[in-house]
Design a protein around this motif. Structure first.
Motif, mmCIF file in Angstrom:
data_model
loop_
_atom_site.group_PDB
_atom_site.id
_atom_site.type_symbol
_atom_site.label_atom_id
_atom_site.label_comp_id
_atom_site.label_asym_id
_atom_site.label_seq_id
_atom_site.Cartn_x
_atom_site.Cartn_y
_atom_site.Cartn_z
ATOM 1 N N GLU A 136 0.986 -1.298 -0.242
ATOM 2 C CA GLU A 136 0.099 0.524 -0.101
ATOM 3 C C GLU A 136 0.871 1.443 0.376
ATOM 4 O OE1 GLU A 136 -3.285 0.382 -0.659
ATOM 5 O OE2 GLU A 136 -4.264 -1.976 0.440
ATOM 6 N N PRO A 137 0.677 2.212 -0.260
ATOM 7 C CA PRO A 137 1.053 3.810 -0.571
ATOM 8 C C PRO A 137 0.987 4.499 0.900
ATOM 9 C CG PRO A 137 -1.021 3.629 -2.067
ATOM 10 C CD PRO A 137 -0.825 2.492 -1.703
ATOM 11 N N THR A 138 1.864 4.780 1.277
ATOM 12 C CA THR A 138 2.290 5.378 2.751
ATOM 13 C C THR A 138 1.472 6.045 2.982
ATOM 14 O OG1 THR A 138 4.887 4.999 1.992
ATOM 15 C CG2 THR A 138 4.297 6.350 3.983
ATOM 16 N N ALA A 139 0.539 6.998 2.317
ATOM 17 C CA ALA A 139 -0.209 7.732 2.229
ATOM 18 C C ALA A 139 -1.923 7.020 2.963
ATOM 19 C CB ALA A 139 -0.894 8.855 1.518
ATOM 20 N N VAL A 140 -1.977 6.290 2.411
ATOM 21 C CA VAL A 140 -3.374 5.158 2.887
ATOM 22 C C VAL A 140 -2.707 4.158 4.066
ATOM 23 C CG1 VAL A 140 -4.472 2.818 2.212
ATOM 24 C CG2 VAL A 140 -3.902 4.834 0.547
ATOM 25 N N THR A 141 -1.373 3.815 3.958
ATOM 26 C CA THR A 141 -1.092 3.351 5.602
ATOM 27 C C THR A 141 -0.968 4.124 6.751
ATOM 28 O OG1 THR A 141 1.206 3.228 5.538
ATOM 29 C CG2 THR A 141 -1.244 1.077 4.482
ATOM 30 N N ALA A 142 -0.484 5.436 6.459
ATOM 31 C CA ALA A 142 -0.381 5.593 7.702
ATOM 32 C C ALA A 142 -1.226 7.474 8.157
ATOM 33 C CB ALA A 142 1.163 6.898 7.643
ATOM 34 N N GLY A 143 -1.480 8.000 6.443
ATOM 35 C CA GLY A 143 -2.258 9.412 6.435
ATOM 36 C C GLY A 143 -3.873 9.403 7.086
ATOM 37 N N GLU A 144 -4.902 10.372 6.963
ATOM 38 C CA GLU A 144 -5.905 10.519 7.186
ATOM 39 C C GLU A 144 -6.857 10.533 6.240
ATOM 40 O OE1 GLU A 144 -6.778 10.954 10.485
ATOM 41 O OE2 GLU A 144 -5.213 11.016 10.974
ATOM 42 N N PRO A 145 -8.345 10.914 5.853
ATOM 43 C CA PRO A 145 -8.809 9.915 4.613
ATOM 44 C C PRO A 145 -9.176 11.594 4.688
ATOM 45 C CG PRO A 145 -10.345 8.581 6.820
ATOM 46 C CD PRO A 145 -9.174 8.879 7.012
ATOM 47 N N ALA A 146 -9.097 11.999 3.196
ATOM 48 C CA ALA A 146 -9.126 13.478 2.618
ATOM 49 C C ALA A 146 -10.344 13.019 1.303
ATOM 50 C CB ALA A 146 -8.370 13.663 1.976
ATOM 51 N N GLY A 147 -11.284 14.363 1.383
ATOM 52 C CA GLY A 147 -12.160 14.071 -0.375
ATOM 53 C C GLY A 147 -11.607 15.077 -1.775
ATOM 54 N N SER A 148 -11.005 16.182 -0.960
ATOM 55 C CA SER A 148 -10.630 17.169 -1.810
ATOM 56 C C SER A 148 -9.194 18.131 -0.851
ATOM 57 C CB SER A 148 -11.936 18.153 -1.552
ATOM 58 O OG SER A 148 -11.495 19.216 -0.104
ATOM 59 N N LEU A 149 -8.420 18.784 -2.007
ATOM 60 C CA LEU A 149 -7.221 19.667 -1.632
ATOM 61 C C LEU A 149 -7.855 20.270 -2.395
ATOM 62 C CD1 LEU A 149 -4.260 17.923 -2.576
ATOM 63 C CD2 LEU A 149 -5.099 17.573 -0.894
ATOM 64 N N ALA A 150 -7.742 22.011 -1.473
ATOM 65 C CA ALA A 150 -7.786 22.851 -2.072
ATOM 66 C C ALA A 150 -6.628 23.981 -2.297
ATOM 67 C CB ALA A 150 -9.762 23.836 -0.999
ATOM 68 N N LEU A 151 -5.989 24.534 -3.134
ATOM 69 C CA LEU A 151 -4.553 25.403 -3.463
ATOM 70 C C LEU A 151 -4.698 26.660 -3.341
ATOM 71 C CD1 LEU A 151 -2.877 22.192 -4.864
ATOM 72 C CD2 LEU A 151 -3.480 22.546 -2.425
ATOM 73 N N THR A 152 -4.467 27.785 -3.268
ATOM 74 C CA THR A 152 -3.478 28.816 -3.414
ATOM 75 C C THR A 152 -2.562 29.165 -3.560
ATOM 76 O OG1 THR A 152 -5.759 30.413 -2.048
ATOM 77 C CG2 THR A 152 -3.579 31.447 -3.156
ATOM 78 N N LEU A 153 -2.377 29.250 -4.749
ATOM 79 C CA LEU A 153 -0.814 29.560 -5.636
ATOM 80 C C LEU A 153 -0.667 30.883 -5.353
ATOM 81 C CD1 LEU A 153 -1.117 26.309 -6.398
ATOM 82 C CD2 LEU A 153 0.813 26.524 -7.979
ATOM 83 N N SER A 154 -1.105 31.293 -5.977
ATOM 84 C CA SER A 154 -1.140 33.309 -5.971
ATOM 85 C C SER A 154 -2.759 33.877 -6.046
ATOM 86 C CB SER A 154 -0.493 33.475 -7.506
ATOM 87 O OG SER A 154 -1.472 33.576 -8.765
ATOM 88 N N GLY A 155 -2.787 35.237 -6.029
ATOM 89 C CA GLY A 155 -4.046 35.877 -6.419
ATOM 90 C C GLY A 155 -5.139 35.402 -7.233
ATOM 91 N N VAL A 156 -4.307 35.109 -9.064
ATOM 92 C CA VAL A 156 -5.423 33.992 -9.401
ATOM 93 C C VAL A 156 -5.367 32.851 -9.800
ATOM 94 C CG1 VAL A 156 -4.382 36.918 -10.749
ATOM 95 C CG2 VAL A 156 -3.579 34.920 -11.030
ATOM 96 N N SER A 157 -4.211 31.963 -8.430
ATOM 97 C CA SER A 157 -4.045 30.635 -9.455
ATOM 98 C C SER A 157 -4.701 29.701 -8.012
ATOM 99 C CB SER A 157 -3.123 29.906 -9.239
ATOM 100 O OG SER A 157 -2.770 29.269 -10.120
ATOM 101 N N HIS A 158 -5.962 29.059 -8.404
ATOM 102 C CA HIS A 158 -6.662 28.488 -6.796
ATOM 103 C C HIS A 158 -7.275 27.453 -7.406
ATOM 104 C CE1 HIS A 158 -7.241 32.610 -5.120
ATOM 105 N NE2 HIS A 158 -7.301 32.903 -6.731
ATOM 106 N N PRO A 159 -6.477 26.071 -8.202
ATOM 107 C CA PRO A 159 -6.106 24.675 -8.474
ATOM 108 C C PRO A 159 -7.075 23.455 -7.195
ATOM 109 C CG PRO A 159 -4.096 25.185 -8.378
ATOM 110 C CD PRO A 159 -4.677 26.433 -7.887
ATOM 111 N N SER A 160 -8.394 22.813 -7.665
ATOM 112 C CA SER A 160 -8.435 22.159 -6.452
ATOM 113 C C SER A 160 -8.050 20.474 -7.129
ATOM 114 C CB SER A 160 -9.782 22.584 -5.938
ATOM 115 O OG SER A 160 -10.337 22.082 -6.328
#
Length: 336
Positions: free
Chosen positions: A195-219
């Motif tokens: 298993e990958p490490t995030a699955v064995t040692a991480g926490e469940p998550a459903g989304s990531l919201a990122l701000t790279l700059s004032g005009v860049s907000h990928p998710s």
């Protein structure tokens, strides 16, 4: 007494020369299971594919550049902030070569640190001489539209400078003798049955919201049915030119410093550089889980290493990976 002894001797000889019990036949060892040949950048089975070098291509991500072509075929995609707060990609192709990629744009100062550990080719269109020289000095073969390299062309459906596209196969055949080898692995990947490490040692998550700059907000949103994170630009789904959603098996978020290079683009905007030699915090998203981690990169030509809270290397899942370079001072990461 002599004849009796002789007869006894003869009898003993006859007995000792009789047929012996058959020796047990050892069972033939079971044939060893074939060791799969894996693509180094994804960890997926490569079958009988011939070795070839990695090809990194600089892809635009302004609003005018969307939807892009060929991003979904990349083994690795690095997203970086450039001037004006917009982002660009370094898309790395190895296991799959799409027929077309683009729009292709110019090189930036952090690209040498991204491309050098691949020991392959880096294709782009334009760039300041110092940035081009940095890529070459790091040991990467430059394939530049401005120098007349084959494989680049302009399309009629988009205005300049968003109209430069390329044929990856034509770019790759220009590899010189020093850049023909397959790339080394860039990240640790969990092997079959692990298993990958995030699955064995991480926490469940459903989304990531990122701000790279004032005009860049990928998710990124986890899609359990197909085992991928699905990308959006703000509230708009991110897709390829043919409508295919952009997806990733792994999303790696690196918190990085950004410095002013002292140079400007043609519009007069300062050109920043993401500092990739050093260390910092990271977040690894795999299999509907996230794991807090750290990253370290000791030199421009050395690969970046991810380590978990226990200090051990983080293992990703087999498949494609997107790397998000999020500035520490102006960016943010929210896990949902």
């Amino acid at each position: 007494m002599g004849p009796v002894l002789l007869a006894g001797a003869l009898l003993g000889a006859v007995v000792s020369c009789g047929p012996a019990d058959p020796a047990p036949v050892a069972a033939a060892p079971a044939p060893a299971a074939p060791v799969p040949s894996l693509w180094p950048l994804t960890g997926l089975d490569s079958g009988t594919a011939l070795p070839r070098p990695a090809l990194a291509v600089k892809i635009e991500n302004s609003v005018q550049a969307r939807p892009q072509t060929g991003l979904g075929a990349a083994d690795l995609v690095w997203e970086e902030v450039v001037e004006g707060g917009i982002t660009r990609y370094v898309a790395v192709y190895h296991s799959t070569l799409p027929a077309e990629v683009g729009p292709v744009r110019s090189v930036r100062p952090m690209d040498a640190a991204i491309a050098a550990p691949l020991h392959g080719l880096f294709a782009f269109s334009g760039g300041q001489p110092a940035f081009v020289a940095a890529v070459t000095d790091a040991g990467t073969q430059v394939v530049s539209n401005d120098s007349g390299a084959a494989g680049f062309y302009r399309i009629d459906s988009r205005p300049a400078p968003h109209d430069v596209y390329a044929d990856p196969a034509t770019l790759l055949v220009q590899a010189d003798p020093r850049h023909l080898a397959a790339p080394p692995a860039q990240f640790e990947i969990a092997g079959p049955g692990n298993e990958p490490t995030a699955v064995t040692a991480g926490e469940p998550a459903g989304s990531l919201a990122l701000t790279l700059s004032g005009v860049s907000h990928p998710s990124w949103t986890w899609s359990a049915p197909d085992g991928h994170w699905v990308r959006a630009e703000g509230q708009t789904p991110a897709v390829e030119a043919d409508g295919t959603p952009l997806r990733a098996v792994n999303v790696v978020v690196l918190r990085t410093e950004s410095v002013d290079t002292g140079t400007t683009d043609p519009a007069g905007n300062p050109v920043p550089e993401t500092v990739l030699v050093g260390s910092g915090d990271a977040l690894v998203a795999t299999g509907g889980h996230t794991l807090a981690a750290t990253w370290v990169k000791s030199a421009v030509d050395q690969r970046l290493v991810l380590r978990g809270p226990d200090g051990n290397p983080v293992r990703l899942a087999a498949g494609n990976t997107w790397v998000e370079l999020v500035p520490t001072r102006t960016g943010s990461v929210t896990v949902g």
